[in-house]
Design an enzyme around this catalytic site. Structure first.
Site, PDB file in Angstrom:
ATOM      1  N   LYS B  76       0.533  -1.450   0.465  1.00 50.16           N
ATOM      2  CA  LYS B  76      -0.110  -0.270  -0.043  1.00 50.16           C
ATOM      3  C   LYS B  76       0.560   1.408  -0.312  1.00 50.16           C
ATOM      4  CE  LYS B  76      -3.903   1.972   2.401  1.00 50.16           C
ATOM      5  NZ  LYS B  76      -4.556   2.091   4.063  1.00 50.16           N
ATOM      6  N   SER B 151      -9.663   2.136   2.805  1.00 52.04           N
ATOM      7  CA  SER B 151      -8.448   2.065   2.355  1.00 52.04           C
ATOM      8  C   SER B 151      -7.900   1.350   1.740  1.00 52.04           C
ATOM      9  CB  SER B 151      -7.910   3.829   3.286  1.00 52.04           C
ATOM     10  OG  SER B 151      -7.061   2.909   3.741  1.00 52.04           O
ATOM     11  N   SER B 175      -9.851  -0.368   7.493  1.00 50.24           N
ATOM     12  CA  SER B 175      -9.525  -0.599   5.806  1.00 50.24           C
ATOM     13  C   SER B 175      -8.524  -1.651   5.366  1.00 50.24           C
ATOM     14  CB  SER B 175      -8.111   0.627   5.967  1.00 50.24           C
ATOM     15  OG  SER B 175      -8.599   1.761   5.659  1.00 50.24           O
TER      16      SER B 175
END
Lengths: 484, 486
Positions: B76, B151, B175
Site C-alpha cells: 500500500k 482504504s 481498511s
C-alpha cells in the site's frame, strides 16, 4: 499608593543529554545548520518518537532536589501550532500530567534573608528549531539542529515580590541544575532562558493584578531589568487611569524596555491532547530510590554545612556554594590549607578578582585549587608574608612555577624572621635617613605612630618584601624611641 | 501461475519449479496489462523488482533462501520505501520519495521478498471506497462498476485480480478487512502494537495497524510471521514473543466457542449478506464449534467515537504537511500564512480537509472535554464490551460490512460512507485483531465473514479461518477479470 510586585517565572532548562529527547541525533551546540537533525527531528512522514530515558532521569533528579512530588504516571501531550521551525506542526510537551509536581526552592538575598519559592510543577518537552532571518535575501533559513533538544520547563508559583527575588530564584535554579549536572546552565547559548510573569497590586490587596508575560529573557541581569521596567510601566499605566492587559511582551535589552508581542485575544489555541505515539511514563519507587541515592550534596545543604561546620558567615557560605565548581574549588583549598576562613578569603578575594578581570570561569582558573591551598598554607605557617603571598599568586597565575613552594624558592620570598638580620636592616635604614629620624623625634608623640610607616616601608624594601612586617614594626618602634 | 496462493508459490519456488524472475516478470506483465483498467497501482517498481528477484534466485541457488525469498508483493502506498515515491494517495506527497524504509518493509526485504510496486489507496487512508485517492478510484475486479472498498482498495483489488500473490495494507477503522471482504480475499488486522508502525504514514496513531492481505489465511500467517514483532523505533509496538503463526493452523476446532454479537446482525444489514454469514457460521458448527448470541452493548457509539478520535489525531498528524520541508508547495506564496493555506488547500483533497476540520474543532478549547475526553471514555467502554464477551466465547463472528461492494459514486454523503465501517471500527478502538475471509457472494459480489479474537489472538484467528478454508472454497474463486486478462 503603595504597590506590591508579584512575579512568577517559567524557566526553560536545556538538559545535558547526549542525544535528543525523542531521537538518537546529537545535541552538541554549534554544529553546521541541519547536520544534527535526523528523520525524526525533521518530522518526516511515518517517523515516530522514542523517549530518551536520560531526560526522564534528569527531570526526576531535579524534582528530588527541590523536594517535589514525582508523578508515578506522567503523559506527553501535543501542543499544536504552525511555525516553520516546528517541523511536525506540534511540540511534544506535558500539559496535563507533568513528571515533576509541586516542590520548593529556598533563596538567600544579599541582606541574608531567606525566602521559600514554591514550584508549581516542572515538565519535559522538546525544543523547536531556529529561524534565521539574515543572509537569505528576503527568505528565512531554518536550522533544525536544536529541534528535539530536551527541555525541562520549571514553573514557579507567583511567590516573588521583587526583581531581586526573581534573580535570586533564577540563580538558585541555575545552581541546582548545574550541581546536578543535568544542564550546563549556559545562558549565552540558550541552555537556560525564562519567561517572566509580572503583575502589580496595591499593597495589602489579596487579588492579583492582571499580568504580562515577558518572553525569553536570557540573563540574570536582564531578568532584573525587564521586571524593573515592566513594574514601572504597569504602575504608571494604572495611576494614569489605564488598565494592564493580559499579553505577551518581549524584553529589548538594547533599549531596556518591554514591548507588546500579542494580546490574549490573539493567543493560539494549542489544542493539547495526549500524544498517541508515546506511552505514559510510569516510574516505580525503586527507580526513584536509585536516583535519590545518586544525588550530590546540593547548594542549600552545602551552604548550611559551610556555616555550621566551617564557621563561615551566611554571605560567604552562600557565595561559595552558589556553583558546584566554586564549592568544589573552595573545598579543595580548604582541605589542603586547613583553614576555612582563609580559604574563603582567598577564593573570594584574590582568585575571584583575577578571574573577573580576565573574564574566566572558576573551572578555567589557571591556578588550581591545590596550588592555592598550598599557598594559603605557606601564609599560615609564616613561610611568607601577605605581600609575598600576592606575588606568589601572580606567579602561579602566570605559570611561573608549578607550585607555591617553587615560586617562593625561585623568587627568594621566604619570610625573614631572624631578629639579628632584621635589626641590621633597621640600623642601616636609620643611618640612611637622618632627616626622617629628626622629624620623627620632633613630632608629637601621637603622630609618631603614622610616621613609622615610612621606616617600615624602607626596611621591607631592603628585605625585598621578605621581612616579617610585625617583627619589623616592633623592632623599629623600639629603636626609634631609643633615639628620643 | 497467478492462480496459486502465496503458499503454493512458495512451495514452487522452494522446489525450483519456478524462479523468482519468471514469477516477477509474470506479475509485472499482468500489472501492465490490466493496470489501466483497475488502477490498483500508483507506482510499479519493475527494475527494482527484477533486481530483487535475481538476488532472490541467487540466494536460493546458494541455499540461503527462506520461505518468502523471491516472493512478489505489493505495498500500500502508505509504507515509506527508500527512494521510491510514497504518495499516501495524495497530491500532497506526489513528489515525495522517502529517504528510508518502514520497519515492515525492511523486515520483508530481509525475508527476501520482491516489491512489485505501491498500491492505490484512499487519500491518507481516509475512506471506505478508494474514491478519495488523488490517483483516481480503483475498480473492483469482480465488477468494474463497483468499488473495491477502502482504504486499502488497491491492495485488495490487486490480490483479487491476480496481479500479486499478496499485498500489505493498513487498517485504522476497517481498511484491510472491508476491502478484503469486497474483493473476496483474506485480510488480517493484527492487534494494535503487534506490527511496527514506524515508516507508515500516520492517519490516526492510536488506531493504525498494518497487516497482510492475501488469498488465504495460511498466506496471511506466512506474511505475519515476517511482519510481526517489537520495534525499538515504535514505542507503541509490544515487546512480546512472536509465535510461528503457521504452526497452529491445523488445530481442530471442536469445542470452539463462537459468539455472534446481536448488534452485528441488526438494522442496516443486507439480508443476503446475513444469510451468507449465517451459513458460514454453520460450517463451523459442523466442525465442532458451538455458537451463542452475545452482546456488545456500546457498539452504536463506535462510529461517533471513532469520528472524534481519528480526525483529532489526524488533524495533528497531518500538520507536518505544511509546504515547508517536503510535499506539495503552492507557487509564489505571498507570505508564510499564504504558503500554509494554499499548499494545504491544494495538496489535500476534500475528505482529508473535512477530517482535519473535524479534528481541529473537537480539540479546540471549550470543545475538548465534550468531544475528545468523552470519546476516550466511550472507547474504554467499547474495549470492555469485547473483553467481557471474550470471557464467555473464544471468537466473535459477523459480517465485515453491512453490504457487498457498492457501486462507484453511489455514496455521495460522507456520513453514509462512514456507516460502512459499522462492524469494523469498534475493533480498532478496542485494539483487538480481526480477520475477514471470503464467505460467499451476493450478485457476484463477494461477502466477507469477519472473525474477531482477543488481544494477541492472531494465531487463533488464523487457525479458525484456515479451518474454514479447508472446508470451503470461497477463497479460491476468481473473478472473471483475473481469468480473462490471463
Amino acid at each position: 499608593m503603595q504597590w506590591e510586585t508579584v512575579i512568577g517565572l517559567e524557566v526553560h532548562v536545556q538538559l545535558a543529554t547526549h542525544s535528543k529527547i525523542f531521537s538518537g541525533a546529537s545535541t552538541a551546540f554549534g554544529a553546521e545548520p541541519n547536520s544534527q537533525a535526523c528523520a525524526v527531528d525533521l518530522g518526516l512522514p511515518g517517523v515516530l518518537p522514542v523517549l530518551n530515558e536520560q531526560a526522564v532521569a534528569m527531570a526526576v533528579q531535579f524534582g528530588l532536589a527541590v523536594h517535589a512530588d514525582i508523578a508515578e504516571v506522567s503523559v506527553f501531550d501535543r501542543k499544536n501550532y504552525f511555525y516553520p521551525d516546528l517541523p511536525k506542526g506540534y511540540q511534544t510537551s506535558q500539559m496535563y500530567h507533568p513528571i515533576v509536581g509541586p516542590g520548593e526552592v529556598e533563596i538567600t538575598l544579599d541582606d541574608d534573608t531567606t525566602h521559600r519559592i514554591r514550584i508549581h510543577h516542572a515538565h519535559l518537552e522538546e525544543d523547536a528549531g531556529k529561524s534565521l532571518h539574515e543572509d537569505f535575501h528576503g527568505m528565512t533559513g531554518i536550522d533544525l539542529n536544536r529541534a528535539g533538544t530536551p527541555l525541562l520547563e520549571i514553573v514557579s508559583e507567583p511567590d516573588m515580590r521583587s526583581a531581586k527575588e526573581a534573580a535570586a530564584y533564577l540563580k538558585a535554579i541555575h545552581s541546582i541544575v548545574t550541581y546536578l549536572g543535568i544542564s550546563d546552565g549556559n545562558m549565552a547559548e540558550g541552555s537556560m532562558r525564562c519567561d517572566v510573569n509580572v503583575s502589580v497590586r496595591p499593597k495589602g490587596q489579596e487579588a492579583f493584578g492582571t499580568r504580562a508575560e515577558i518572553k525569553n529573557v536570557n540573563s540574570f541581569r536582564f531578568v532584573e531589568r525587564a521586571i524593573a521596567f515592566e513594574v514601572e510601566r504597569q504602575i504608571e499605566l494604572i495611576e494614569d487611569g489605564g488598565k494592564v492587559v493580559q499579553e505577551t511582551r518581549l524584553f529589548d535589552p538594547e533599549r531596556d524596555e518591554t514591548r507588546s508581542m500579542r494580546t490574549k485575544e490573539e493567543a493560539n489555541d494549542y489544542r493539547y491532547f495526549p500524544c498517541p505515539d508515546l506511552l505514559p511514563v510510569v516510574l516505580d519507587q525503586a527507580y526513584l530510590d536509585h536516583l535519590r541515592s545518586q544525588l550530590p550534596e546540593l547548594p542549600a545543604e552545602k551552604r548550611e554545612r559551610f556555616q555550621q561546620a566551617l564557621g563561615l558567615s551566611a554571605y560567604d557560605a552562600s557565595v561559595l556554594s552558589a556553583s558546584r565548581d566554586m564549592a568544589e574549588y573552595f573545598e579543595e583549598v580548604h582541605r589542603v590549607c586547613g583553614d576555612a576562613k582563609q580559604a574563603a578569603n582567598w577564593v573570594q578575594g584574590e582568585l575571584s578578582g583575577a578571574l573577573n578581570r580576565e573574564n574566566l570561569s572558576i573551572a578555567n582558573s589557571p591556578v588550581t585549587a591545590g596550588q592555592l591551598g598550598e599557598l594559603v598554607q605557606r601564609v599560615l605557617d609564616d613561610t611568607i608574608n601577605g605581600k609575598a603571598a600576592k606575588e606568589v599568586f601572580q606567579g602561579l597565575w602566570h605559570g611561573e612555577g608549578t607550585s607555591a613552594d617553587a615560586i617562593i624558592e625561585a623568587k627568594g620570598l621566604k619570610q625573614v624572621t631572624d631578629t639579628g638580620a632584621i635589626e641590621a636592616m633597621i640600623d642601616q635604614v636609620i643611618a640612611d635617613s637622618p632627616a626622617q629620624v629628626a622629624q620623627y623625634c620632633d613630632a608629637e608623640p601621637e603622630k609618631r605612630g603614622k610616621m613609622i610607616g615610612y621606616f617600615v616601608g624602607q626596611v621591607m624594601k631592603a628585605s625585598r618584601g621578605t621581612a616579617n612586617p610585625q617583627q619589623v614594626n616592633g623592632l623599629l618602634k623600639e629603636k626609634l624611641d631609643a633615639l628620643l | 501461475m497467478h492462480d496459486k496462493t502465496l503458499t503454493q508459490i512458495a512451495n514452487a519456488l522452494g522446489s525450483g519449479e519456478l524462479s523468482s524472475r519468471e514469477l516477477t516478470e509474470h506479475y509485472l506483465q499482468r500489472i501492465q496489462q490490466s493496470g489501466a483498467i483497475l488502477n490498483s497501482f500508483i507506482s510499479v517498481t519493475a527494475d527494482q523488482a527484477l533486481e530483487q528477484a535475481d538476488a532472490a534466485d541467487q540466494a536460493r541457488a546458494k541455499g540461503t533462501a527462506g520461505l518468502l525469498t523471491g516472493m512478489p508483493l505489493a505495498l500500500k502506498d502508505i509504507f515509506c520505501t527508500q527512494g521510491i515515491k510514497t504518495s499516501c494517495g495524495s497530491r500532497m506527497l506526489d513528489n515525495f520519495n522517502a529517504p528510508y524504509d518502514a520497519t515492515v518493509v525492511e523486515k520483508l526485504k530481509t525475508a527476501g521478498t520482491v516489491t512489485l510496486g505501491k498500491t492505490n489507496m484512499d487519500e491518507f487512508a481516509m475512506g471506505s471506497s478508494n474514491e478519495s485517492s488523488y490517483y483516481g478510484p480503483v475498480k473492483n475486479p469482480w465488477d468494474l462498476t463497483a468499488v473495491p472498498g477502502g482504504s486499502s482498495g488497491g491492495s485488495a483489488a490487486a490480490v483479487a485480480a491476480g496481479l500479486t500473490p499478496a499485498a500489505l495494507g493498513t487498517d485504522t477503522g476497517g481498511s484491510i478487512r472491508q476491502p478484503a471482504a469486497f474483493c473476496g480475499i483474506t485480510g488480517l488486522k493484527p492487534t494494535y502494537g503487534r506490527v511496527s508502525r514506524y515508516g507508515i504514514i500516520a492517519y490516526a496513531s492510536s488506531l493504525d495497524q498494518a497487516g497482510p492481505m492475501a488469498r488465504s489465511a495460511e498466506d496471511c500467517a506466512h506474511l505475519l510471521n515476517a511482519m510481526a514483532g517489537h520495534d525499538g523505533r515504535d514505542s507503541t509496538s509490544v515487546a512480546r514473543g512472536v509465535p510461528d503463526y503457521t504452526e497452529t493452523l491445523n488445530s481442530p476446532l471442536s469445542g470452539l466457542k463462537i459468539g455472534l454479537p446481536k448488534e452485528y446482525f441488526g438494522e442496516g444489514l443486507d439480508p443476503e449478506v446475513e444469510k451468507a454469514v449465517r451459513e458460514a457460521v454453520s460450517v463451523f458448527e459442523s466442525l465442532g464449534a458451538t455458537v451463542r448470541d452475545v452482546s456488545l452493548p456500546h457498539t452504536h457509539y463506535a462510529i461517533p467515537a471513532y469520528y472524534v478520535i481519528a480526525p483529532a489525531e489526524a488533524s495533528s498528524n497531518l500538520s507536518r504537511f505544511d509546504g515547508v520541508r517536503f510535499g506539495h508547495r503552492c507557487d509564489n506564496p505571498s507570505d508564510l500564512i499564504d504558503l500554509y493555506k494554499r499548499s494545504r488547500a491544494e495538496g489535500f483533497g476534500d475528505e482529508v480537509q473535512r477530517r482535519i476540520l473535524i479534528g481541529t474543532h473537537t480539540l479546540s478549547e471549550g470543545f475538548f472535554d465534550a468531544y475528545y475526553t468523552k470519546a476516550q471514555k466511550v472507547r474504554r467502554l467499547i474495549r470492555q464490551d469485547f473483553l467481557d464477551a471474550f470471557e464467555d466465547v473464544d471468537v466473535l463472528m459477523g459480517p465485515a460490512s453491512p453490504t457487498p461492494a457498492f457501486d462507484l459514486g453511489a455514496k455521495k454523503d460522507p456520513v453514509s460512507m462512514y456507516l460502512q465501517d459499522i462492524y469494523t471500527i469498534a475493533v480498532n478502538l478496542a485494539g483487538i485483531p480481526g480477520i475477514s475471509v471470503p464467505a460467499g457472494f451476493v450478485d457476484r459480489r463477494p461477502v466477507g465473514l469477519q472473525i474477531l479474537g482477543t488481544h494477541f489472538a492472531e494465531a487463533q484467528l488464523l487457525n479458525v479461518a484456515h479451518q474454514f478454508q479447508q472446508t470451503t472454497d470461497w477463497h479460491l474463486q476468481r473473478p472473471d477479470f483475473a481469468e480473462e486478462s490471463a
